[in-house]
Design an enzyme around this catalytic site. Structure first.
Site, mmCIF file in Angstrom:
data_model
loop_
_atom_site.group_PDB
_atom_site.id
_atom_site.type_symbol
_atom_site.label_atom_id
_atom_site.label_comp_id
_atom_site.label_asym_id
_atom_site.label_seq_id
_atom_site.Cartn_x
_atom_site.Cartn_y
_atom_site.Cartn_z
ATOM 1 N NE ARG A 49 -3.836 2.662 1.063
ATOM 2 C CZ ARG A 49 -4.277 2.782 0.092
ATOM 3 N NH1 ARG A 49 -4.153 2.643 -1.889
ATOM 4 N NH2 ARG A 49 -5.370 4.230 -0.045
ATOM 5 C CB CYS A 276 -20.300 1.690 8.559
ATOM 6 S SG CYS A 276 -18.484 2.889 8.338
#
Length: 439
Positions: A49, A276
């Site tokens: 990343r 979420c």
């Protein structure tokens, strides 16, 4: 000599060097926003990343190449530096934690990334530093779990030598309108002075404004109920869709009619995944159960939504049998594997539940998604993803629209259907005259 909250606060906004721990969907957009005004050190343990970001690319597509290039330019006063070395964060005076907080297979909160991040920061803390948590937690985690770790690792005293805050992330992956700076930010701090300065720090980059909560626990609780509320509302319409299918009534038509009343809140049925809505309610439920209370409505909503993948698969099988489609050794095309439309995020995608249930009937499954990453999908689900229409067959016994990517609005269904065949639209996305079933 200790630095009190007021003195530290006066220095924070003007002289802060900010470290962002975790450069994913939440951390990177926040780091870029702050880097336009402050010196920012972005830290992530994922070497791939960090290398990707250093090259000016963001595979999550939350930050454009141009935005990244602008803040990666060397500038002594502001800009972003990304690293995998914790030592590079030594110069930071404000640490913002944006690591993931998932659940395990038993739907219990997993705080390991948060604990590891706190241990890392604790070793770097200096007198007067501030640590702000953005990761989703249940009320009490910041002060009861994270702060003691910071104290133990730093050998310093909370609210005397260092301070803390909580500002829940409000990132909406794939949404180019409601970006990090365009969503009002809830803030909080461990003393009134620090709370005010944390609020001012965020207000300096969040154009939508901020809301200063009266305590860290209030801010933590606000985060988990935002998504718990959505989860319960979606569970309600998912249950409605089951009822209306039994009554042979069009659920979408019912919702459209009901929405003509001024105070009706329109939600639509579907698969509830992501980082979420499908996770946060379990954090609140866990804390409630620790206090001896069984949260019936929250957990009922979770059961309803967690069972929708299996339900969708069963409805598809029923339709295939009714239309005398080949089931055993038949072929099914799943369109979409990401957890929502027009974004590459596959975290906690419930499309996999549909796939696994269909496989029980010895069906061969192809998964087509031009947004998802082939390697990520294989590593997460063990699936060989198809990303181009040319890779698809021409004789699927069933096609399932699972995610409403814009590209699918012009998909030529007729080129890929066997005879007979079934088209099932989970999202209510396709023209109704092309669909055999939907939620």
């Amino acid at each position: 000599m200790h630095i009190n909250g007021s003195a530290r606060g006066k220095m924070m906004k003007e002289k802060s060097t900010i470290a962002i721990i975790g450069l994913g969907y939440v951390g990177l957009p926040l780091a870029v926003a702050f880097a336009e005004k402050y010196k920012v050190i972005g830290f992530d343990i994922n070497e791939r990343r960090v290398a990707e970001l250093k090259s000016g690319k963001d595979h999550t597509l939350e930050v454009s190449d141009n935005q990244l290039a602008e803040v990666l330019q060397e500038n002594p006063a502001k800009g972003l530096v990304v690293t995998t070395s914790a030592e590079d964060m030594k110069a930071a005076t404000v640490f913002i934690v944006t690591v993931p907080t998932p659940t395990n297979k038993y739907n219990q909160p997993v705080l390991t990334p948060l604990i590891k991040a706190s241990e890392t920061i604790g070793k770097l803390l200096k007198e007067g530093d501030v640590v702000i948590y953005e990761s989703t937690v249940y009320p009490g985690v910041t002060e009861e779990i994270c702060v003691p770790i910071l104290e133990a690792e730093s050998k310093m005293v909370f609210n005397t030598d260092f301070f803390a805050g909580y500002s829940p992330e409000r990132i909406n992956p794939g949404d180019k309108k409601h970006t990090v700076t365009q969503i009002l930010k809830v803030t909080s701090g461990s003393t009134p002075e620090i709370a005010a300065e944390i609020d001012a720090l965020y207000a300096s980059v969040i154009t939508a404004g901020t809301h200063l909560a009266p305590s860290i626990k209030v801010a933590e609780a606000a985060k988990v109920i935002e998504n718990s509320q959505r989860d319960i509302n979606i569970a309600f319409v998912n249950e409605l869709s089951k009822i209306f299918r039994l009554l042979d009534i069009d659920t979408q038509a019912v919702l459209e009619a009901a929405a003509t009343k001024w105070n009706f809140i329109k939600f639509t049925p579907g698969l509830v995944g992501g980082h979420c809505i499908g996770v946060d309610p379990y954090y609140l439920a866990q804390k409630a159960q620790e206090e001896g209370y069984n949260p019936e409505i929250i957990l009922a909503g979770r059961r309803m939504n967690d069972g929708m993948g299996n339900y969708v698969a069963q409805e598809i099988i029923k339709l295939m049998i009714q239309k005398e489609c080949k089931v055993k050794n038949g072929h099914v095309l799943l369109m979409g594997i990401t957890f929502k439309e027009n974004c590459p995020d596959i975290r906690n995608s419930k499309v996999i539940d549909v796939i696994e249930e269909l496989r029980k009937y010895n069906l061969n499954i192809d998964v087509y998604d031009p947004w998802a990453n082939v390697t990520e999908v294989y590593n997460e689900f063990g699936l060989h993803l198809l990303t181009d229409e040319s890779q698809l067959k021409q004789n699927y016994e069933a096609v399932v629209l699972a995610v409403g990517h814009n590209e699918f609005s012009t998909f030529p269904l007729e080129n890929h259907l066997a005879s007979p065949s079934v088209v099932f639209d989970v999202k209510g996305f396709l023209p109704k005259d092309k669909v055999d079933g939907c939620l």
